[in-house]
Scaffold this motif. Structure first.
Motif, PDB file in Angstrom:
ATOM      1  N   MET A  80     -47.816 -16.631   2.053  1.00 47.67           N
ATOM      2  CA  MET A  80     -47.208 -16.801   0.729  1.00 47.67           C
ATOM      3  C   MET A  80     -45.697 -16.717   0.879  1.00 47.67           C
ATOM      4  SD  MET A  80     -47.770 -14.594  -2.717  1.00 47.67           S
ATOM      5  CE  MET A  80     -46.305 -14.134  -3.599  1.00 47.67           C
ATOM      6  N   VAL A  81     -45.007 -17.695   0.307  1.00 50.30           N
ATOM      7  CA  VAL A  81     -43.552 -17.710   0.319  1.00 50.30           C
ATOM      8  C   VAL A  81     -43.035 -17.826  -1.107  1.00 50.30           C
ATOM      9  CG1 VAL A  81     -43.424 -18.789   2.612  1.00 50.30           C
ATOM     10  CG2 VAL A  81     -43.367 -20.235   0.576  1.00 50.30           C
ATOM     11  N   GLU A  82     -41.825 -17.367  -1.314  1.00 52.24           N
ATOM     12  CA  GLU A  82     -41.104 -17.605  -2.563  1.00 52.24           C
ATOM     13  C   GLU A  82     -40.030 -18.634  -2.242  1.00 52.24           C
ATOM     14  OE1 GLU A  82     -39.658 -13.731  -3.618  1.00 52.24           O
ATOM     15  OE2 GLU A  82     -41.543 -13.183  -4.589  1.00 52.24           O
ATOM     16  N   SER A  83     -39.924 -19.683  -3.039  1.00 46.78           N
ATOM     17  CA  SER A  83     -38.908 -20.704  -2.784  1.00 46.78           C
ATOM     18  C   SER A  83     -37.651 -20.406  -3.592  1.00 46.78           C
ATOM     19  CB  SER A  83     -39.443 -22.098  -3.102  1.00 46.78           C
ATOM     20  OG  SER A  83     -39.852 -22.184  -4.434  1.00 46.78           O
ATOM     21  N   ILE A  84     -36.517 -20.714  -2.973  1.00 41.35           N
ATOM     22  CA  ILE A  84     -35.204 -20.470  -3.571  1.00 41.35           C
ATOM     23  C   ILE A  84     -34.448 -21.789  -3.553  1.00 41.35           C
ATOM     24  CG2 ILE A  84     -33.082 -19.117  -3.443  1.00 41.35           C
ATOM     25  CD1 ILE A  84     -34.636 -17.213  -1.505  1.00 41.35           C
ATOM     26  N   SER A  85     -34.118 -22.323  -4.721  1.00 40.64           N
ATOM     27  CA  SER A  85     -33.360 -23.566  -4.774  1.00 40.64           C
ATOM     28  C   SER A  85     -31.904 -23.285  -4.399  1.00 40.64           C
ATOM     29  CB  SER A  85     -33.418 -24.187  -6.162  1.00 40.64           C
ATOM     30  OG  SER A  85     -32.660 -23.424  -7.081  1.00 40.64           O
ATOM     31  N   GLU A  86     -31.202 -24.335  -4.075  1.00 42.99           N
ATOM     32  CA  GLU A  86     -29.797 -24.192  -3.690  1.00 42.99           C
ATOM     33  C   GLU A  86     -28.991 -23.515  -4.793  1.00 42.99           C
ATOM     34  OE1 GLU A  86     -26.249 -26.958  -1.802  1.00 42.99           O
ATOM     35  OE2 GLU A  86     -28.136 -27.879  -2.406  1.00 42.99           O
ATOM     36  N   SER A  87     -29.253 -23.873  -6.036  1.00 44.64           N
ATOM     37  CA  SER A  87     -28.498 -23.283  -7.143  1.00 44.64           C
ATOM     38  C   SER A  87     -28.814 -21.798  -7.339  1.00 44.64           C
ATOM     39  CB  SER A  87     -28.743 -24.053  -8.436  1.00 44.64           C
ATOM     40  OG  SER A  87     -30.102 -24.010  -8.777  1.00 44.64           O
ATOM     41  N   GLU A  88     -30.005 -21.371  -6.958  1.00 46.76           N
ATOM     42  CA  GLU A  88     -30.402 -19.969  -7.104  1.00 46.76           C
ATOM     43  C   GLU A  88     -30.003 -19.103  -5.914  1.00 46.76           C
ATOM     44  OE1 GLU A  88     -34.626 -20.424  -9.440  1.00 46.76           O
ATOM     45  OE2 GLU A  88     -34.559 -20.908  -7.314  1.00 46.76           O
ATOM     46  N   PHE A  89     -29.737 -19.721  -4.776  1.00 46.36           N
ATOM     47  CA  PHE A  89     -29.567 -19.006  -3.516  1.00 46.36           C
ATOM     48  C   PHE A  89     -28.504 -17.914  -3.597  1.00 46.36           C
ATOM     49  CE2 PHE A  89     -28.152 -18.670   0.950  1.00 46.36           C
ATOM     50  CZ  PHE A  89     -29.368 -18.420   1.556  1.00 46.36           C
ATOM     51  N   GLU A  90     -27.303 -18.276  -4.004  1.00 51.55           N
ATOM     52  CA  GLU A  90     -26.200 -17.312  -4.032  1.00 51.55           C
ATOM     53  C   GLU A  90     -26.429 -16.219  -5.063  1.00 51.55           C
ATOM     54  OE1 GLU A  90     -21.531 -17.308  -5.191  1.00 51.55           O
ATOM     55  OE2 GLU A  90     -22.209 -18.939  -3.900  1.00 51.55           O
ATOM     56  N   SER A  91     -26.784 -16.603  -6.274  1.00 52.23           N
ATOM     57  CA  SER A  91     -26.970 -15.587  -7.311  1.00 52.23           C
ATOM     58  C   SER A  91     -28.135 -14.662  -6.991  1.00 52.23           C
ATOM     59  CB  SER A  91     -27.152 -16.226  -8.681  1.00 52.23           C
ATOM     60  OG  SER A  91     -28.314 -17.006  -8.722  1.00 52.23           O
ATOM     61  N   TYR A  92     -29.177 -15.196  -6.354  1.00 55.80           N
ATOM     62  CA  TYR A  92     -30.326 -14.380  -5.988  1.00 55.80           C
ATOM     63  C   TYR A  92     -29.923 -13.245  -5.056  1.00 55.80           C
ATOM     64  CZ  TYR A  92     -34.577 -12.912  -3.684  1.00 55.80           C
ATOM     65  OH  TYR A  92     -35.581 -12.153  -3.156  1.00 55.80           O
ATOM     66  N   PHE A  93     -29.147 -13.561  -4.024  1.00 51.79           N
ATOM     67  CA  PHE A  93     -28.772 -12.531  -3.062  1.00 51.79           C
ATOM     68  C   PHE A  93     -27.750 -11.554  -3.631  1.00 51.79           C
ATOM     69  CE2 PHE A  93     -30.673 -15.411   0.132  1.00 51.79           C
ATOM     70  CZ  PHE A  93     -31.590 -14.508   0.624  1.00 51.79           C
ATOM     71  N   LEU A  94     -26.924 -12.002  -4.550  1.00 53.96           N
ATOM     72  CA  LEU A  94     -26.001 -11.078  -5.202  1.00 53.96           C
ATOM     73  C   LEU A  94     -26.759 -10.076  -6.069  1.00 53.96           C
ATOM     74  CD1 LEU A  94     -23.074 -13.460  -6.206  1.00 53.96           C
ATOM     75  CD2 LEU A  94     -23.076 -11.725  -4.407  1.00 53.96           C
ATOM     76  N   GLN A  95     -27.866 -10.510  -6.652  1.00 59.14           N
ATOM     77  CA  GLN A  95     -28.661  -9.640  -7.512  1.00 59.14           C
ATOM     78  C   GLN A  95     -29.658  -8.795  -6.724  1.00 59.14           C
ATOM     79  OE1 GLN A  95     -30.472 -12.160 -10.446  1.00 59.14           O
ATOM     80  NE2 GLN A  95     -28.498 -12.956 -11.126  1.00 59.14           N
ATOM     81  N   ASN A  96     -29.920  -9.153  -5.454  1.00 56.18           N
ATOM     82  CA  ASN A  96     -30.884  -8.441  -4.617  1.00 56.18           C
ATOM     83  C   ASN A  96     -30.253  -8.093  -3.272  1.00 56.18           C
ATOM     84  OD1 ASN A  96     -33.589  -8.760  -6.180  1.00 56.18           O
ATOM     85  ND2 ASN A  96     -32.628 -10.774  -6.249  1.00 56.18           N
ATOM     86  N   PRO A  97     -29.304  -7.178  -3.275  1.00 55.66           N
ATOM     87  CA  PRO A  97     -28.587  -6.885  -2.030  1.00 55.66           C
ATOM     88  C   PRO A  97     -29.490  -6.402  -0.900  1.00 55.66           C
ATOM     89  CG  PRO A  97     -28.034  -5.294  -3.748  1.00 55.66           C
ATOM     90  CD  PRO A  97     -28.847  -6.365  -4.389  1.00 55.66           C
ATOM     91  N   ASP A  98     -30.645  -5.808  -1.198  1.00 50.92           N
ATOM     92  CA  ASP A  98     -31.558  -5.386  -0.141  1.00 50.92           C
ATOM     93  C   ASP A  98     -32.074  -6.597   0.633  1.00 50.92           C
ATOM     94  OD1 ASP A  98     -32.862  -6.022  -2.595  1.00 50.92           O
ATOM     95  OD2 ASP A  98     -34.713  -5.091  -1.878  1.00 50.92           O
ATOM     96  N   ARG A  99     -32.352  -7.683  -0.050  1.00 49.63           N
ATOM     97  CA  ARG A  99     -32.805  -8.902   0.617  1.00 49.63           C
ATOM     98  C   ARG A  99     -31.648  -9.615   1.322  1.00 49.63           C
ATOM     99  NH1 ARG A  99     -37.623 -11.725  -2.921  1.00 49.63           N
ATOM    100  NH2 ARG A  99     -39.096 -10.015  -2.682  1.00 49.63           N
TER     101      ARG A  99
END
Length: 109
Positions: free
Chosen positions: A74-93
């Motif tokens: 099972m994977v979670e997909s991250i679009s290009e537009s979500e990539f940066e904001s996702y990691f800023l909101q989830n610093p552990d990842r």
């Protein structure tokens, strides 16, 4: 993030395809490989908690390798537009992602 399930042996993405998404591996195992004149060259295996498929997306290039599920995955997909904001909101990842990226660079040197 949307999740996707893959069976053992199922291709997640193929070398040469356009890169639209990166993936976070929730559970399972993924083999990363590319084609050589004499056959398939395995670059490595990805385990839970790792991100893969991001390089082509970030660099806006076709996929340089193929990702294949080695077991039910099972994977979670991250679009290009979500990539940066996702990691800023989830610093552990972000930490896991950067550690993985640095390890990949270290192995190629």
């Amino acid at each position: 993030m949307p999740s996707q399930h893959f069976n053992s042996g199922q291709i997640i993405f193929q070398e040469g395809e356009k890169s639209h998404d990166a993936y976070y591996l929730v559970h399972g195992a993924v083999e990363i490989s590319f084609s050589k004149p004499h056959g398939k060259q395995v670059l490595g295996k990805i385990g839970p908690g790792e991100v893969f498929g991001e390089m082509g997306m970030i660099m806006d290039r076709p996929r340089a390798a193929t990702a294949t599920a080695l077991e039910p995955t099972m994977v979670e997909s991250i679009s290009e537009s979500e990539f940066e904001s996702y990691f800023l909101q989830n610093p552990d990842r972000l930490h896991v992602y950067l550690s993985t990226l640095f390890e990949r660079i270290r192995k190629t040197d």
